[in-house]
Motif scaffolding. Structure first.
Motif, PDB file in Angstrom:
ATOM      1  N   LEU A 156       0.828  -1.213   0.000  1.00 14.72           N
ATOM      2  CA  LEU A 156       0.000   0.000   0.000  1.00 14.72           C
ATOM      3  C   LEU A 156       0.862   1.263   0.000  1.00 14.72           C
ATOM      4  N   GLU A 157       1.959   1.239   0.750  1.00 11.48           N
ATOM      5  CA  GLU A 157       2.797   2.445   0.825  1.00 11.48           C
ATOM      6  C   GLU A 157       3.530   2.707  -0.487  1.00 11.48           C
ATOM      7  N   SER A 158       3.945   1.621  -1.170  1.00 10.39           N
ATOM      8  CA  SER A 158       4.636   1.870  -2.433  1.00 10.39           C
ATOM      9  C   SER A 158       3.659   2.479  -3.431  1.00 10.39           C
ATOM     10  N   GLU A 159       2.380   2.109  -3.332  1.00 14.64           N
ATOM     11  CA  GLU A 159       1.381   2.737  -4.202  1.00 14.64           C
ATOM     12  C   GLU A 159       1.244   4.216  -3.876  1.00 14.64           C
ATOM     13  N   ARG A 160       1.231   4.522  -2.562  1.00 10.99           N
ATOM     14  CA  ARG A 160       1.052   5.910  -2.155  1.00 10.99           C
ATOM     15  C   ARG A 160       2.246   6.768  -2.596  1.00 10.99           C
ATOM     16  N   GLY A 204      12.010  -4.954  -1.727  1.00  8.19           N
ATOM     17  CA  GLY A 204      12.032  -3.847  -2.665  1.00  8.19           C
ATOM     18  C   GLY A 204      10.788  -3.840  -3.548  1.00  8.19           C
ATOM     19  N   THR A 205      10.783  -2.982  -4.526  1.00  6.36           N
ATOM     20  CA  THR A 205       9.636  -2.934  -5.418  1.00  6.36           C
ATOM     21  C   THR A 205      10.110  -2.760  -6.847  1.00  6.36           C
ATOM     22  N   GLU A 206       9.284  -3.180  -7.760  1.00  6.71           N
ATOM     23  CA  GLU A 206       9.541  -2.834  -9.141  1.00  6.71           C
ATOM     24  C   GLU A 206       8.293  -2.138  -9.652  1.00  6.71           C
ATOM     25  N   VAL A 207       8.468  -1.333 -10.658  1.00  8.72           N
ATOM     26  CA  VAL A 207       7.331  -0.598 -11.185  1.00  8.72           C
ATOM     27  C   VAL A 207       6.959  -1.196 -12.527  1.00  8.72           C
ATOM     28  N   VAL A 208       5.710  -1.544 -12.641  1.00 16.06           N
ATOM     29  CA  VAL A 208       5.249  -2.193 -13.853  1.00 16.06           C
ATOM     30  C   VAL A 208       4.303  -1.250 -14.565  1.00 16.06           C
ATOM     31  N   ILE A 262       2.091   0.861 -11.521  1.00 16.98           N
ATOM     32  CA  ILE A 262       1.701   0.258 -10.263  1.00 16.98           C
ATOM     33  C   ILE A 262       2.932  -0.436  -9.703  1.00 16.98           C
ATOM     34  N   ALA A 263       3.224  -0.182  -8.452  1.00 17.16           N
ATOM     35  CA  ALA A 263       4.432  -0.739  -7.863  1.00 17.16           C
ATOM     36  C   ALA A 263       4.104  -2.057  -7.190  1.00 17.16           C
ATOM     37  N   VAL A 264       4.961  -3.024  -7.380  1.00 13.70           N
ATOM     38  CA  VAL A 264       4.727  -4.313  -6.746  1.00 13.70           C
ATOM     39  C   VAL A 264       6.005  -4.769  -6.055  1.00 13.70           C
ATOM     40  N   PRO A 265       5.869  -5.440  -4.919  1.00  8.59           N
ATOM     41  CA  PRO A 265       7.063  -5.951  -4.258  1.00  8.59           C
ATOM     42  C   PRO A 265       7.586  -7.164  -5.018  1.00  8.59           C
TER      43      PRO A 265
END
Lengths: 240, 294
Positions: B236-240, B258-262, B250-253
């Motif tokens: 939720l925080e990476s989305e914010r 970490g996260t990647e952005v798709v 949309i960011a996904v762990p």
């Protein structure tokens, strides 16, 4: 025609409203590996009953009640009581939108509403379908079901029963096709769920007496997530 | 235990937010902490364990025209059992006026075994108000099944219903852990962002997080399920954090690290349209299927 035959006609999957094209989220749940056999199907159906089934049934029953506020206006726009019905239905429409976070599910509900509306207008040409809100994409399916049920002489509790029945039977017959389950075993499961269906319908009909804001809003995160995933597929067996 | 707390924020003539009222009582104490940006930040400090079944807690938040408020809690709320048959309740009522902003970013609600808890939120946002509203529910402490918990969220935007959601878990909620609702995930949550200055973003889904544009305003709901509280917060925080940077991503762990952005959107509408025109198609999904006459 008696109400019990009307009830059977409306609940019949062969009623020409395109219900057979929908799996109520089951196709995506199967693809995600979450529904694989009879026992996971049973859990799926219990969860659907308590969430989407309850909400759809409550809104269908509430729309049926709204239809009974006064007889259908013979000349729309001139009947002051018809205004009440129209504003009640418009309110139900926005309240149901607020309960349908997934755009894919909103689209499907309105598309199913349009299909049912075509059947309803053909069968009951004088019923008050013009009181439905003129929303882009069509009215939500439960609202149309409520008016169709009222036109067929059903009461809100019977309309709720039809809505709940559609929730479980749509997914159950889809499960037979998607998973190759034994139809006898799936039907046995539906028979076992009959009491839960009746209880959900009764709860929905009671809830429908509340103001629209207080109608059930039971949510299911995976239903939203599955619906959006399903909408991106290029090839699928079911429309939802 | 019964407790009420109230926060009223106003903007002064320089645009700085001041607290016209800030009062609470144990276990619902409010503490202001310094905020550098002209807004105010307030923490809800739990003055006691709980909520325990039987507790009745109520928090009113009023954010006046132009004021900006961020609210946090210092720790997760752990709903615990109390006397038999009793229910604990927490009601948050918030109003966000014109040009005002409320960021409600509490820690998780944990539904402990045997609890009976109802969390209600009623939020009214003015037409050009801003709202960030996060809800996270953890079903049971480590290795336990949750008691009865219900999270009801109702948000109106400009006097119109925007979001109504009620999530129930535990012994009274049939199928809650099953494949239709949470699919066995012990953590679930959502983030609602209402912001008239942001364009509406297309729907997207990645794993078990979905971005859902709502009707009735420039508002988006992220909804997610996760194996634990930490992963859920990351989702939720990476989305914010992505909000202002890249509206069509949309960011996904990645494996929880970490996260990647798709990049998403774009092809989705086209795909839907193709299916619309052709109707049902043979095949589909991850497994072979056979079309039968119905």
């Amino acid at each position: 025609m008696s109400a019990s035959t009307m009830l059977l006609l409306l609940a019949d999957g062969r009623f020409p409203a395109g219900a057979h094209a929908h799996s109520s989220g089951l196709e995506a749940a199967v693809a995600a590996g979450r529904v694989t056999d009879l026992s996971t199907l049973a859990e799926y159906l219990r969860g659907r009953l308590a969430t989407a089934g309850l909400v759809a049934a409550a809104f269908a029953a509430a729309a049926c009640r709204a239809a009974g506020v006064d007889p259908p206006a013979s000349a729309p726009g001139t009947d002051p009581n018809g205004r009440h019905r129209r504003s009640a239905l418009a309110r139900l429409d926005v309240e149901l939108d607020a309960r349908t976070a997934s755009p894919a599910q909103r689209t499907v509900s309105r598309r199913q509403g349009r299909a049912l509306l075509r059947a309803g207008r053909a069968i009951w040409p004088t019923a008050g379908f013009d009181d439905l809100p003129a929303t882009p994409g069509g009215p939500h399916q439960p609202l149309v079901l409520g008016l169709v049920g009222a036109a067929a002489g059903l009461d809100p509790a019977q309309v709720a029963t039809v809505a709940v029945h559609a929730t479980v039977t749509g997914s159950a017959s889809a499960a037979v096709r998607l998973l190759g389950l034994d139809p006898y075993q799936v039907q046995t499961l539906l028979v076992r769920l009959a009491d839960a269906c009746d209880a959900t319908a009764a709860r929905a009909a009671r809830a429908a007496e509340q103001p629209p804001r207080r109608l059930p809003a039971a949510a299911a995160p995976l239903a939203d997530i599955h619906a959006e995933a399903h909408a991106t597929w290029e090839v699928r067996l079911f429309a939802s | 235990m019964r407790a009420t707390a109230r926060l009223v924020a106003r903007a002064d003539r320089h645009g700085r937010t001041t607290l016209a009222e800030l009062r609470g009582e144990s276990p619902l104490l409010l503490r202001q902490v310094p905020a550098g940006d002209g807004g105010v930040t307030v923490y809800v400090v739990g003055g006691a364990a709980g909520p325990l079944a039987g507790d009745d807690l109520r928090l009113d938040v009023e954010v006046g025209p132009g004021a900006r408020v961020r609210m946090h809690t210092v720790a997760a709320s752990i709903a615990l059992p109390g006397r038999p048959g009793a229910v604990s309740r927490m009601l948050v009522r918030a109003t966000v006026a014109e040009r005002a902003a409320l960021h409600w970013l509490p820690e998780q609600l944990v539904a402990a075994a045997g609890c009976a808890h109802v969390a209600d939120a009623e939020v009214d946002v003015a037409e050009d108000g801003v709202l960030h509203w996060r809800d996270e529910l953890i079903c049971g402490r480590h290795g336990e099944q949750p008691g009865r918990a219900e999270v009801n969220t109702g948000v109106d935007l400009a006097g119109r219903p925007l979001l109504r959601q009620s999530l129930a878990v535990g012994p009274d909620a049939p199928g809650w852990a099953g494949p239709a609702v949470l699919g066995g995930a012990p953590a679930t949550g959502s983030l609602l962002v209402v912001d008239p200055a942001r364009p509406t973003e297309p729907p997207a889904v990645r794993g078990t997080v979905a971005r859902l544009p709502l009707t009735g305003g420039t508002a988006t709901l992220w909804t997610a399920t996760a194996p634990d509280a930490h992963t859920l917060r990351t989702l939720l925080e990476s989305e914010r954090e992505q909000l202002l940077a890249a509206p069509d991503s949309i960011a996904v762990p990645v494996d929880g690290e970490g996260t990647e952005v798709v990049r998403v959107g774009g092809g989705r509408r086209g795909a839907t349209d193709r299916v619309d025109r052709s109707g049902r198609r043979l095949g589909g999904g991850a497994r072979p299927v056979r079309q039968t006459a119905s």
